[in-house]
Motif scaffolding. Sequence first.
Motif, short mmCIF file in Angstrom:
data_model
loop_
_atom_site.label_atom_id
_atom_site.label_comp_id
_atom_site.label_asym_id
_atom_site.label_seq_id
_atom_site.Cartn_x
_atom_site.Cartn_y
_atom_site.Cartn_z
N ALA A 13 0.83 -1.20 0.00
CA ALA A 13 0.00 0.00 0.00
C ALA A 13 0.87 1.25 0.00
CB ALA A 13 -0.94 -0.01 1.20
N LEU A 14 1.95 1.25 0.79
CA LEU A 14 2.85 2.40 0.82
C LEU A 14 3.51 2.59 -0.54
CD1 LEU A 14 4.26 4.72 2.25
CD2 LEU A 14 5.98 3.06 3.03
N GLU A 15 3.92 1.51 -1.17
CA GLU A 15 4.55 1.63 -2.50
C GLU A 15 3.59 2.27 -3.49
OE1 GLU A 15 7.67 -2.14 -2.23
OE2 GLU A 15 5.63 -2.49 -2.96
N LYS A 16 2.32 1.91 -3.46
CA LYS A 16 1.33 2.53 -4.35
C LYS A 16 1.17 4.01 -4.04
CE LYS A 16 -1.38 -1.63 -5.18
NZ LYS A 16 -2.65 -2.32 -4.93
N ALA A 17 1.12 4.34 -2.76
CA ALA A 17 0.99 5.75 -2.37
C ALA A 17 2.20 6.56 -2.82
CB ALA A 17 0.79 5.86 -0.86
N LEU A 18 3.38 6.00 -2.66
CA LEU A 18 4.59 6.73 -3.07
C LEU A 18 4.69 6.86 -4.58
CD1 LEU A 18 7.10 5.39 -0.42
CD2 LEU A 18 5.99 7.64 -0.50
N PHE A 19 4.11 5.92 -5.31
CA PHE A 19 4.00 6.07 -6.76
C PHE A 19 3.25 7.36 -7.07
CE2 PHE A 19 1.06 5.73 -10.35
CZ PHE A 19 1.96 5.59 -11.41
#
Length: 181
Positions: A13-19
């Motif tokens: 989820a964090l990786e998607k947000a940072l995208f």
Amino acid sequence: MLFISDIHGCLPALEKALFWAERLQAKHLIVLGDVLNHGPRNPVPDGYQPAKVAELLNQYADRILAVRGNCDSEVDQMLCEFPLLADYNNLLLGGKRAFVTHGHLWNENKLPPLGSGDIFCFGHSHLPMAMWQNDKLMFNPGSITLPKGGHPPSLGHFDGNALRVLDLDGNLLQQASINEH
């Protein structure tokens, strides 16, 4: 600015947000608490990797303003290279005062002293919100990991004029102009 709340240690989820932080060219990340720990009342999310979440966020440490959530502790601070134990902070968004907190101490039912036109930014409820109420802009980006109320995982974005809630596919869920009031 990109607003992220209630990560609860979920790396995907964090990786998607940072995208989206990169795609929207967010210069700052506002992290509204519950960063590493899933909490005793929540299920362990898929992709639960709190040490890796801390490691990834540390790469953005100079861009993060964070506040403490009810699941954050001093041991979490030991992993994070950015301050995360303040109960609240104040920002200026487009010349307006924004009170930034997690939502377990101050919330939409127990507001801190705010002036007309001020912005109240919070997480904790895992429910997205971007609306004017009683001459205050209430803003909650929802949760990127454990959304509630049938909402999709979501985050917040401030583009200089409006606070928006987006799902992790980039679809607009809610929006409020900071100058409506």
